[in-house]
Motif scaffolding. Structure first.
Motif, PDB file in Angstrom:
ATOM      1  N   ASP A 203      -2.423   0.054 -16.659  1.00  0.00           N
ATOM      2  CA  ASP A 203      -1.369  -0.085 -17.654  1.00  0.00           C
ATOM      3  C   ASP A 203      -0.784   1.296 -17.935  1.00  0.00           C
ATOM      4  N   ALA A 204       0.405   1.551 -17.368  1.00  0.00           N
ATOM      5  CA  ALA A 204       0.984   2.886 -17.439  1.00  0.00           C
ATOM      6  C   ALA A 204       1.870   3.102 -18.649  1.00  0.00           C
ATOM      7  N   ASP A 205       1.936   2.155 -19.534  1.00  0.00           N
ATOM      8  CA  ASP A 205       2.862   2.223 -20.658  1.00  0.00           C
ATOM      9  C   ASP A 205       2.539   3.414 -21.563  1.00  0.00           C
ATOM     10  N   GLY A 206       3.358   4.460 -21.462  1.00  0.00           N
ATOM     11  CA  GLY A 206       3.232   5.607 -22.344  1.00  0.00           C
ATOM     12  C   GLY A 206       2.099   6.553 -22.031  1.00  0.00           C
ATOM     13  N   GLU A 207       1.320   6.305 -20.999  1.00  0.00           N
ATOM     14  CA  GLU A 207       0.151   7.143 -20.709  1.00  0.00           C
ATOM     15  C   GLU A 207       0.446   8.055 -19.523  1.00  0.00           C
ATOM     16  N   ASN A 208      -0.039   9.299 -19.634  1.00  0.00           N
ATOM     17  CA  ASN A 208       0.095  10.226 -18.520  1.00  0.00           C
ATOM     18  C   ASN A 208      -0.768   9.765 -17.353  1.00  0.00           C
ATOM     19  N   TYR A 209      -0.229   9.852 -16.150  1.00  0.00           N
ATOM     20  CA  TYR A 209      -1.008   9.471 -14.980  1.00  0.00           C
ATOM     21  C   TYR A 209      -0.486  10.205 -13.755  1.00  0.00           C
ATOM     22  N   ILE A 210      -1.330  10.275 -12.744  1.00  0.00           N
ATOM     23  CA  ILE A 210      -0.963  10.783 -11.426  1.00  0.00           C
ATOM     24  C   ILE A 210      -1.269   9.670 -10.432  1.00  0.00           C
ATOM     25  N   GLU A 211      -0.245   9.224  -9.705  1.00  0.00           N
ATOM     26  CA  GLU A 211      -0.465   8.190  -8.691  1.00  0.00           C
ATOM     27  C   GLU A 211      -0.524   8.837  -7.309  1.00  0.00           C
ATOM     28  N   LEU A 212      -1.581   8.542  -6.588  1.00  0.00           N
ATOM     29  CA  LEU A 212      -1.760   9.046  -5.234  1.00  0.00           C
ATOM     30  C   LEU A 212      -1.184   8.024  -4.258  1.00  0.00           C
ATOM     31  N   VAL A 213      -0.205   8.452  -3.490  1.00  0.00           N
ATOM     32  CA  VAL A 213       0.484   7.559  -2.561  1.00  0.00           C
ATOM     33  C   VAL A 213       0.188   8.035  -1.146  1.00  0.00           C
ATOM     34  N   CYS A 214      -0.693   7.337  -0.461  1.00  0.00           N
ATOM     35  CA  CYS A 214      -1.067   7.688   0.910  1.00  0.00           C
ATOM     36  C   CYS A 214      -0.266   6.796   1.861  1.00  0.00           C
ATOM     37  N   SER A 215       0.595   7.407   2.669  1.00  0.00           N
ATOM     38  CA  SER A 215       1.462   6.620   3.546  1.00  0.00           C
ATOM     39  C   SER A 215       1.717   7.388   4.853  1.00  0.00           C
ATOM     40  N   PRO A 216       1.365   6.770   5.995  1.00  0.00           N
ATOM     41  CA  PRO A 216       0.649   5.499   6.171  1.00  0.00           C
ATOM     42  C   PRO A 216      -0.713   5.544   5.479  1.00  0.00           C
ATOM     43  N   ASN A 217      -1.106   4.397   4.980  1.00  0.00           N
ATOM     44  CA  ASN A 217      -2.269   4.362   4.106  1.00  0.00           C
ATOM     45  C   ASN A 217      -3.578   4.458   4.878  1.00  0.00           C
ATOM     46  N   ASN A 218      -4.476   5.235   4.347  1.00  0.00           N
ATOM     47  CA  ASN A 218      -5.873   5.254   4.770  1.00  0.00           C
ATOM     48  C   ASN A 218      -6.635   4.420   3.739  1.00  0.00           C
ATOM     49  N   PRO A 219      -7.084   3.183   4.088  1.00  0.00           N
ATOM     50  CA  PRO A 219      -7.588   2.804   5.406  1.00  0.00           C
ATOM     51  C   PRO A 219      -6.777   1.809   6.227  1.00  0.00           C
ATOM     52  N   ASP A 220      -5.780   1.130   5.671  1.00  0.00           N
ATOM     53  CA  ASP A 220      -5.220  -0.037   6.357  1.00  0.00           C
ATOM     54  C   ASP A 220      -3.925   0.234   7.103  1.00  0.00           C
ATOM     55  N   GLY A 221      -3.402   1.456   7.047  1.00  0.00           N
ATOM     56  CA  GLY A 221      -2.217   1.816   7.810  1.00  0.00           C
ATOM     57  C   GLY A 221      -0.899   1.365   7.223  1.00  0.00           C
ATOM     58  N   GLY A 222      -0.917   0.760   6.044  1.00  0.00           N
ATOM     59  CA  GLY A 222       0.324   0.266   5.445  1.00  0.00           C
ATOM     60  C   GLY A 222       1.234   1.389   4.973  1.00  0.00           C
ATOM     61  N   ILE A 223       2.540   1.119   4.968  1.00  0.00           N
ATOM     62  CA  ILE A 223       3.516   2.076   4.442  1.00  0.00           C
ATOM     63  C   ILE A 223       3.603   1.873   2.938  1.00  0.00           C
ATOM     64  N   ARG A 224       3.448   2.943   2.184  1.00  0.00           N
ATOM     65  CA  ARG A 224       3.331   2.860   0.730  1.00  0.00           C
ATOM     66  C   ARG A 224       4.479   3.554   0.007  1.00  0.00           C
ATOM     67  N   GLU A 225       4.812   3.006  -1.129  1.00  0.00           N
ATOM     68  CA  GLU A 225       5.676   3.626  -2.126  1.00  0.00           C
ATOM     69  C   GLU A 225       4.932   3.568  -3.456  1.00  0.00           C
ATOM     70  N   PRO A 226       5.294   4.399  -4.435  1.00  0.00           N
ATOM     71  CA  PRO A 226       4.618   4.304  -5.740  1.00  0.00           C
ATOM     72  C   PRO A 226       4.781   2.907  -6.335  1.00  0.00           C
ATOM     73  N   VAL A 227       3.706   2.393  -6.943  1.00  0.00           N
ATOM     74  CA  VAL A 227       3.771   1.077  -7.583  1.00  0.00           C
ATOM     75  C   VAL A 227       4.027   1.210  -9.077  1.00  0.00           C
ATOM     76  N   LEU A 228       3.815   2.386  -9.644  1.00  0.00           N
ATOM     77  CA  LEU A 228       4.030   2.616 -11.067  1.00  0.00           C
ATOM     78  C   LEU A 228       5.362   3.319 -11.278  1.00  0.00           C
ATOM     79  N   LYS A 229       6.093   2.905 -12.285  1.00  0.00           N
ATOM     80  CA  LYS A 229       7.449   3.419 -12.507  1.00  0.00           C
ATOM     81  C   LYS A 229       7.626   4.108 -13.852  1.00  0.00           C
ATOM     82  N   SER A 230       6.560   4.237 -14.619  1.00  0.00           N
ATOM     83  CA  SER A 230       6.679   4.829 -15.940  1.00  0.00           C
ATOM     84  C   SER A 230       7.100   6.291 -15.851  1.00  0.00           C
ATOM     85  N   GLY A 231       7.945   6.701 -16.804  1.00  0.00           N
ATOM     86  CA  GLY A 231       8.408   8.080 -16.836  1.00  0.00           C
ATOM     87  C   GLY A 231       7.332   9.072 -17.193  1.00  0.00           C
TER      88      GLY A 231
END
Length: 441
Positions: A203-231
């Motif tokens: 729950d990113a509402d109002g909380e400081n966070y760092i999102e780690l975006v591994c792309s291509p992803n380790n372990p499954d090879g998927g292409i990733r974009e950030p899933v969290l959009k909070s400012g």
């Protein structure tokens, strides 16, 4: 008198010489016997096969021992020994570097630079390689060097966590996430940041966070974009595998912080070197300060070697390709060599999975690659293997019983029926793994 003694004592002088020769012979015999005893002890206790002391002192480590059909095959780590075949050829000779004894003695590489321990030659080759491949924008970015991308990851956490905050900054990544993210984040038990788990559940509402975006992803090879959009949050993009041998290069990434590593790009894991492209100067300064405090910089010897390796890669593509190159001779083109290897290995793996009938793999995802100028599929450096056999809820343990070491899904925030398997080991180890997997029913 001296002359008389010398002339009249000729026979006696000869006797003295004979006695001296005898003493020297005894000493030599003792020395030979001692040397023989030392050689025996080395053979008896160290098994050096009779190698000389000088040879023992300079022999480099050979990495993993050879494997046989009865060996335990360790595919837990992403040890990129597959690349050895490329660097043992002509490219390896062109990448050789000699460092004189007087060179690289100072702590400093460029005292006027933001990252004062960054070798200018390494920076030039990093920027050149990105321009060649087109996988990341380097112009307008600060280049930082670290002891592998892991140290740069820690430096980014330090730089992005506001000091004096009421609570540690939450660090998250979508599952399945790289298994080392939780351990590395919490290893120092820092008051600045803490691991907070799956980004999809955060729950990113109002909380400081760092999102780690591994792309291509380790372990499954998927292409990733950030899933969290909070400012209130920021993203760190781990692009260790965004190279054309693993995935189509679809765009030049231009994120705020991008992490890369020599090990997965060139195969030189033992050089222990990574780099970051950082847009914001203040963030780059804080990251550089972390590395300064953590290890007082980064080995200049490793940077010089890595610079020569990256130069060799770029030079291989700058030279006009010979006709044989288009027919499959990739002796000077690293990405083409590695791509050919990955295509062959993934083909063998999918055939083994089909023959077994109890496993599944993610579907291939093709894309238009701006580097190769063709549509190609992704061939990740890790296989995300799932077992559909009833009763197998711990696939890692199931494979371990069959002498195959992997990394279980639980370490990646997934379930135990899936494992990560390295696709980058030696040809011999990989072939034995394929044979064993195909025989499982």
């Amino acid at each position: 008198m001296a002359m008389g003694g010398g002339g009249g004592g000729k026979e006696g002088g000869g006797g003295g010489m004979a006695a001296q020769a005898g003493r020297l012979g005894v000493a030599a015999s003792v020395a030979i016997n001692l040397a023989g005893i030392a050689l025996y002890l080395r053979r008896r206790y160290f098994g050096d096969g009779g190698k000389g002391e000088e040879e023992l002192a300079v022999a480099p480590s050979s990495g993993k021992p050879p494997v046989t059909k009865d060996s335990v095959i360790n595919l837990d780590h992403g040890d990129p020994t597959m690349y050895g075949a490329f660097w043992r050829g002509g490219a390896g000779e062109r990448a050789t570097i000699v460092i004189p004894g007087w060179q690289t003695m100072s702590y400093f590489s460029d005292v006027g630079s933001l990252c004062w321990f960054l070798e200018p030659g390494f920076e030039r080759q990093v920027r050149r390689l990105h321009r060649l491949v087109g996988n990341a924008v380097a112009d307008g970015y600060h280049v930082l060097v670290g002891n592998g991308s892991t140290q740069l990851f820690q430096a980014a956490l330090y730089a992005l966590s506001p000091p004096g905050a009421a609570a540690p900054t939450s660090v998250v990544s979508p599952a399945p996430y790289y298994s080392s993210y939780p351990a590395v984040t919490d290893y120092l038990k820092s008051a600045l940041y803490r691991w907070a788990g799956d980004a999809n559940m955060f729950d990113a509402d109002g909380e400081n966070y760092i999102e780690l975006v591994c792309s291509p992803n380790n372990p499954d090879g998927g292409i990733r974009e950030p899933v969290l959009k909070s400012g209130a949050g920021v993203a760190v993009h781990d692009l260790a595998y965004y190279w054309p041998q693993y995935t189509p290069i679809t765009e030049a990434a231009a994120h705020d912080i991008m992490l890369f590593t020599v090990s997965k790009c060139t195969g030189h894991a033992g050089t222990r070197l990574g780099w970051a492209l950082v847009k914001d100067r203040a963030v780059a300064q804080r990251m550089s300060k972390f590395i300064e405090l953590n290890t007082i910089g980064v080995s200049k010897d490793s940077q010089l070697r890595a610079a020569k390796i990256l130069k060799t890669i770029s030079d291989g593509y700058d030279r006009a390709p010979a006709p044989a190159a288009t027919a499959g001779d990739d002796s000077g083109r690293l990405f083409h060599f590695a791509r050919r290897q990955m295509v062959a290995r993934w083909g063998a793996l999918r055939a083994a999975v089909a023959a077994s009938g109890i496993f599944t793999l993610p579907d291939e995802v093709p894309g238009n690659c701006t580097f190769t100028k063709e549509t190609v599929a992704a061939y990740p450096p890790f296989a995300w293997l799932r077992c559909e056999k009833e009763g197998v809820n711990d696939l890692e343990g199931y494979l371990r019983e069959r002498k195959i070491l992997t990394r279980g899904g639980g370490k990646f925030g997934a379930d135990g029926r899936v494992v990560r398997i390295s696709m980058l080991d030696t040809d011999e180890a990989f072939a034995i793994f394929i044979d064993r997997l195909a025989a499982m029913k």
